[in-house]
Scaffold this motif. Structure first.
Motif, PDB file in Angstrom:
ATOM      1  N   ALA A 209      35.353 -60.329 -26.845  1.00  0.00           N
ATOM      2  CA  ALA A 209      35.365 -59.616 -28.129  1.00  0.00           C
ATOM      3  C   ALA A 209      34.627 -58.277 -28.060  1.00  0.00           C
ATOM      4  CB  ALA A 209      34.771 -60.502 -29.220  1.00  0.00           C
ATOM      5  N   ARG A 210      33.598 -58.183 -27.212  1.00  0.00           N
ATOM      6  CA  ARG A 210      32.813 -56.942 -27.239  1.00  0.00           C
ATOM      7  C   ARG A 210      33.550 -55.753 -26.628  1.00  0.00           C
ATOM      8  NH1 ARG A 210      27.639 -58.835 -25.146  1.00  0.00           N
ATOM      9  NH2 ARG A 210      28.424 -60.669 -24.126  1.00  0.00           N
ATOM     10  N   ILE A 229      37.955 -63.915 -37.670  1.00  0.00           N
ATOM     11  CA  ILE A 229      36.504 -63.809 -37.451  1.00  0.00           C
ATOM     12  C   ILE A 229      36.202 -62.495 -36.725  1.00  0.00           C
ATOM     13  CG2 ILE A 229      34.497 -64.866 -36.305  1.00  0.00           C
ATOM     14  CD1 ILE A 229      35.560 -66.687 -38.497  1.00  0.00           C
ATOM     15  N   LYS A 232      36.550 -59.479 -39.229  1.00  0.00           N
ATOM     16  CA  LYS A 232      35.525 -59.397 -40.264  1.00  0.00           C
ATOM     17  C   LYS A 232      34.124 -59.223 -39.691  1.00  0.00           C
ATOM     18  CE  LYS A 232      38.303 -61.827 -43.666  1.00  0.00           C
ATOM     19  NZ  LYS A 232      38.617 -63.180 -44.163  1.00  0.00           N
ATOM     20  N   GLY A 236      31.978 -56.138 -40.742  1.00  0.00           N
ATOM     21  CA  GLY A 236      30.658 -56.415 -41.295  1.00  0.00           C
ATOM     22  C   GLY A 236      29.577 -55.632 -40.576  1.00  0.00           C
ATOM     23  N   MET A 237      29.621 -55.641 -39.250  1.00  0.00           N
ATOM     24  CA  MET A 237      28.598 -54.915 -38.490  1.00  0.00           C
ATOM     25  C   MET A 237      28.711 -53.417 -38.745  1.00  0.00           C
ATOM     26  SD  MET A 237      25.998 -54.864 -36.577  1.00  0.00           S
ATOM     27  CE  MET A 237      25.586 -56.241 -35.511  1.00  0.00           C
ATOM     28  N   MET A 241      25.734 -51.208 -40.360  1.00  0.00           N
ATOM     29  CA  MET A 241      25.135 -50.079 -39.653  1.00  0.00           C
ATOM     30  C   MET A 241      25.281 -48.785 -40.446  1.00  0.00           C
ATOM     31  SD  MET A 241      25.540 -50.837 -35.621  1.00  0.00           S
ATOM     32  CE  MET A 241      24.454 -49.482 -35.199  1.00  0.00           C
TER      33      MET A 241
ATOM     34  N   ALA B 209      32.949 -63.897 -42.046  1.00  0.00           N
ATOM     35  CA  ALA B 209      32.191 -63.260 -40.956  1.00  0.00           C
ATOM     36  C   ALA B 209      31.479 -61.986 -41.395  1.00  0.00           C
ATOM     37  CB  ALA B 209      33.119 -62.968 -39.777  1.00  0.00           C
ATOM     38  N   ARG B 210      32.047 -61.273 -42.374  1.00  0.00           N
ATOM     39  CA  ARG B 210      31.435 -59.990 -42.723  1.00  0.00           C
ATOM     40  C   ARG B 210      30.115 -60.138 -43.488  1.00  0.00           C
ATOM     41  NH1 ARG B 210      36.044 -57.058 -44.948  1.00  0.00           N
ATOM     42  NH2 ARG B 210      37.285 -58.866 -45.420  1.00  0.00           N
ATOM     43  N   MET B 213      25.418 -61.606 -41.879  1.00  0.00           N
ATOM     44  CA  MET B 213      24.142 -60.918 -41.662  1.00  0.00           C
ATOM     45  C   MET B 213      23.575 -60.251 -42.903  1.00  0.00           C
ATOM     46  SD  MET B 213      24.343 -59.274 -37.901  1.00  0.00           S
ATOM     47  CE  MET B 213      26.081 -58.912 -37.865  1.00  0.00           C
ATOM     48  N   ASN B 228      31.503 -67.668 -30.628  1.00  0.00           N
ATOM     49  CA  ASN B 228      31.366 -66.728 -29.522  1.00  0.00           C
ATOM     50  C   ASN B 228      32.052 -65.404 -29.844  1.00  0.00           C
ATOM     51  OD1 ASN B 228      32.457 -65.716 -26.614  1.00  0.00           O
ATOM     52  ND2 ASN B 228      30.522 -66.809 -26.420  1.00  0.00           N
ATOM     53  N   ILE B 229      33.223 -65.491 -30.456  1.00  0.00           N
ATOM     54  CA  ILE B 229      33.946 -64.271 -30.864  1.00  0.00           C
ATOM     55  C   ILE B 229      33.098 -63.517 -31.894  1.00  0.00           C
ATOM     56  CG2 ILE B 229      36.043 -63.368 -31.977  1.00  0.00           C
ATOM     57  CD1 ILE B 229      36.739 -64.704 -29.337  1.00  0.00           C
ATOM     58  N   TYR B 230      32.507 -64.239 -32.835  1.00  0.00           N
ATOM     59  CA  TYR B 230      31.667 -63.604 -33.848  1.00  0.00           C
ATOM     60  C   TYR B 230      30.522 -62.821 -33.195  1.00  0.00           C
ATOM     61  CZ  TYR B 230      28.355 -62.551 -37.363  1.00  0.00           C
ATOM     62  OH  TYR B 230      27.493 -61.834 -38.150  1.00  0.00           O
ATOM     63  N   LYS B 232      30.077 -61.745 -30.097  1.00  0.00           N
ATOM     64  CA  LYS B 232      30.437 -60.619 -29.225  1.00  0.00           C
ATOM     65  C   LYS B 232      31.110 -59.483 -29.991  1.00  0.00           C
ATOM     66  CE  LYS B 232      30.572 -63.404 -25.061  1.00  0.00           C
ATOM     67  NZ  LYS B 232      31.485 -64.211 -24.223  1.00  0.00           N
ATOM     68  N   ALA B 233      31.842 -59.818 -31.059  1.00  0.00           N
ATOM     69  CA  ALA B 233      32.424 -58.757 -31.883  1.00  0.00           C
ATOM     70  C   ALA B 233      31.308 -57.952 -32.544  1.00  0.00           C
ATOM     71  CB  ALA B 233      33.350 -59.357 -32.946  1.00  0.00           C
ATOM     72  N   SER B 234      30.286 -58.649 -33.051  1.00  0.00           N
ATOM     73  CA  SER B 234      29.172 -57.968 -33.703  1.00  0.00           C
ATOM     74  C   SER B 234      28.416 -57.103 -32.695  1.00  0.00           C
ATOM     75  CB  SER B 234      28.202 -58.990 -34.311  1.00  0.00           C
ATOM     76  OG  SER B 234      28.893 -59.851 -35.179  1.00  0.00           O
ATOM     77  N   GLU B 235      28.112 -57.676 -31.545  1.00  0.00           N
ATOM     78  CA  GLU B 235      27.421 -56.911 -30.501  1.00  0.00           C
ATOM     79  C   GLU B 235      28.230 -55.694 -30.070  1.00  0.00           C
ATOM     80  OE1 GLU B 235      25.010 -60.537 -28.193  1.00  0.00           O
ATOM     81  OE2 GLU B 235      26.736 -59.547 -27.252  1.00  0.00           O
ATOM     82  N   GLY B 236      29.545 -55.914 -29.921  1.00  0.00           N
ATOM     83  CA  GLY B 236      30.412 -54.826 -29.475  1.00  0.00           C
ATOM     84  C   GLY B 236      30.417 -53.686 -30.474  1.00  0.00           C
ATOM     85  N   MET B 237      30.551 -54.013 -31.763  1.00  0.00           N
ATOM     86  CA  MET B 237      30.582 -52.970 -32.783  1.00  0.00           C
ATOM     87  C   MET B 237      29.240 -52.250 -32.851  1.00  0.00           C
ATOM     88  SD  MET B 237      32.201 -51.197 -34.947  1.00  0.00           S
ATOM     89  CE  MET B 237      33.673 -51.792 -35.760  1.00  0.00           C
ATOM     90  N   ALA B 238      28.142 -53.002 -32.754  1.00  0.00           N
ATOM     91  CA  ALA B 238      26.821 -52.376 -32.789  1.00  0.00           C
ATOM     92  C   ALA B 238      26.666 -51.415 -31.615  1.00  0.00           C
ATOM     93  CB  ALA B 238      25.734 -53.446 -32.752  1.00  0.00           C
ATOM     94  N   ASN B 240      29.085 -49.934 -29.874  1.00  0.00           N
ATOM     95  CA  ASN B 240      29.968 -48.777 -30.072  1.00  0.00           C
ATOM     96  C   ASN B 240      29.351 -47.782 -31.042  1.00  0.00           C
ATOM     97  OD1 ASN B 240      31.887 -49.862 -28.413  1.00  0.00           O
ATOM     98  ND2 ASN B 240      33.174 -50.652 -30.054  1.00  0.00           N
TER      99      ASN B 240
END
Lengths: 327, 327
Positions: A209-210, A229, A232, A236-237, A241, B209-210, B213, B228-230, B232-238, B240
């Motif tokens: 996903a990252r 998931i 969203k 959300g992130m 931010m 998911a949004r 946090m 896991n998708i949640y 890594k998606a959050s980490e990835g967006m942060a 980026n």
């Protein structure tokens, strides 16, 4: 000529929010015929163009509608728009209303292209590479999917990517919890095997996903639940931010001056992150083009949803899907 | 006295990256006994403290290790550390090495608490509310889960949240594709039902998911794959967005000056987003405390992983889990 049915009542902002978007489309493209569904008075006041046909409707589908309820609302702007697409053999339909309602109606009335196991909701996502998009599907049309359905999404994503972005041999990835082969739940492993064996797909393996938005991928395939998931969590992130950035710049007088100096750079960032330019999501695999615009669409976002629908019609995407699945 | 086994070889940065973290723990807490596993020469040079016991090991588990391979590496620092935790009846074990390897070894050697259907990997996540965390599990120990396993994760998360953050009646949510009851795949609907009926859990329904946090939730329960998708998606967006912020500030000389003026605000933002302070993830439901530090841990991150383990031991978290599941 591109002929579209447009549900004018779906947006949170009401029809007046969407009207500027329709006007913008009319200004840019003259080879369109638009069927607008919604409040007759408001629409007649706003549109006198020859190529705009107004259909007065009374009911409005609420955002949190159940499948049974939306089917019972026979006079809703959404139902009428979807029905008209089939009855008048239009090219496509656009709504900013309830996603669940729109998926229910389009699936039952417009129906899947023969051979398509399951239609998928596809979101074009902005990436960190300016101007480069990635198509992700399914982002929530299904709750549970099989390996075969994921392979079907891969084909649909491939056609979307090549039709809309003119990419010759789009790279296709599976959203997974690890990059290596053999990772993930059984249905994802099964899809991996099917895609690896399918020479018509430029399958490049798993993606975590990252890395989905790193600009290196054209299509990312997922089951509807984790896809939702993913979508969203990312939104959300991004929204958290953005709030933190805003707070950072308003911390004191110096940071406020700092913003004035740095705003050009942040304007570029905002452009890259501007999801409104994406317009919406596409129900892929149906017999007509079907675009679900953002629920909070303003004129700008709606214009881009309409342009998206226009382009898919103009580039004969549905024919390409029919060809792919009938062969 | 808290007695910990520490795998010193797991981090991408090697043992020298982790040593400052261990030193910091020793400085802050004197009621510890630390068993360090790794390169004997390096460790003996760095530690002469009485309460540090050095166990020389030769093998290092690689980051992308399979379950079979990690079990065959009988002399690895990770295997020896996990084994010692059981053999010497220590309180817990910490490693920055392969997540898959660590989960395999701890599950097979340390074993689940009786009554725990499935151990879950739990990540404390920072929220937008300063100082407020949310515990999310499972973030990837399992590929597929049942409704009963999700209900088990809810109990584990509740105990983690109350033990670590002293929250009396932690609010528990299910990660889902919609907020309303009746949403999601069958196993999530099943978990909803189980949790609703369980009066020992302060179950508050679904969360999208949004909103995970937003600082309003204590525990969010998910199956391992979407969890896991949640994550890594959050980490990835942060990551980026951090890159885009950096680019925005380096666009021209004005934006660079802008950064100098606004940096105090951004320092606060960085503090809120500093995942290193979280330290790592916890394998919850085992007979010992087991912390998986970030794979790229430096001394600071590793110190926080060790403090996390220290606190769970000190607050008798495993006993609380045993009590919860034996009743």
């Amino acid at each position: 000529m591109v002929r579209l049915a447009i549900d004018m009542m779906g947006s949170d902002l009401g029809p007046t929010g969407l009207i500027p978007g329709v006007k913008a489309l009319l200004k840019d493209y003259d080879d369109v015929e638009l069927h607008l569904f919604g409040d007759e008075n408001i629409l007649k006041e706003s549109f006198t163009e020859e190529n705009v046909i107004i259909h007065g409707t009374e009911e409005i589908v609420p955002m949190e509608v159940g499948a049974l309820k939306v089917l019972r609302m026979k006079n809703s702007s959404m139902m009428k728009a979807v029905q008209c697409t089939v009855d008048e053999d239009l090219d496509g339909v656009v709504s900013a209303g309830s996603t669940g309602g729109f998926l229910t109606l389009t699936t039952l009335i417009v129906k899947n292209v023969e051979g398509v196991l399951r239609a998928g909701l596809c979101a074009p996502f902005l990436t960190v590479k300016k101007g480069k998009y990635v198509a992700i599907l399914d982002i929530g049309a299904s709750n549970e999917n099989t390996a075969e359905e994921l392979a079907c999404f891969a084909k649909l994503g491939k056609i979307y990517s090549s039709t809309m972005w003119n990419i010759e041999n789009p790279s296709v990835y599976l959203l997974n919890n690890g990059a290596e082969e053999g990772k993930g739940p059984d249905y994802v492993k099964g899809a991996y095997k099917l895609l690896k064996e399918d020479s018509s797909i430029n399958f490049q393996g798993n993606v975590e996903a990252r890395y989905v938005m790193d600009g290196k991928r054209d299509v990312v395939v997922s089951a509807g639940f984790p896809g939702n998931i993913y979508l969203k969590a990312s939104e959300g992130m991004a929204s958290n931010m953005n709030m933190l950035i805003k707070n950072a710049f308003s911390e004191n007088i110096f940071s406020k001056i700092g913003y004035l100096l740095a705003r050009r750079g942040f304007k570029h960032m905002k452009e890259i992150m501007n999801y409104k330019k994406v317009g919406g999501a596409i129900a892929l695999g149906l017999n007509k083009v079907a675009v679900k615009a953002h629920g909070n669409s303003d004129g700008y976002a709606f214009e881009h949803a309409l342009i998206m629908a226009y382009k898919m019609c103009k580039n004969h995407m549905v024919d390409a899907i029919k060809k792919e699945f009938h062969e």
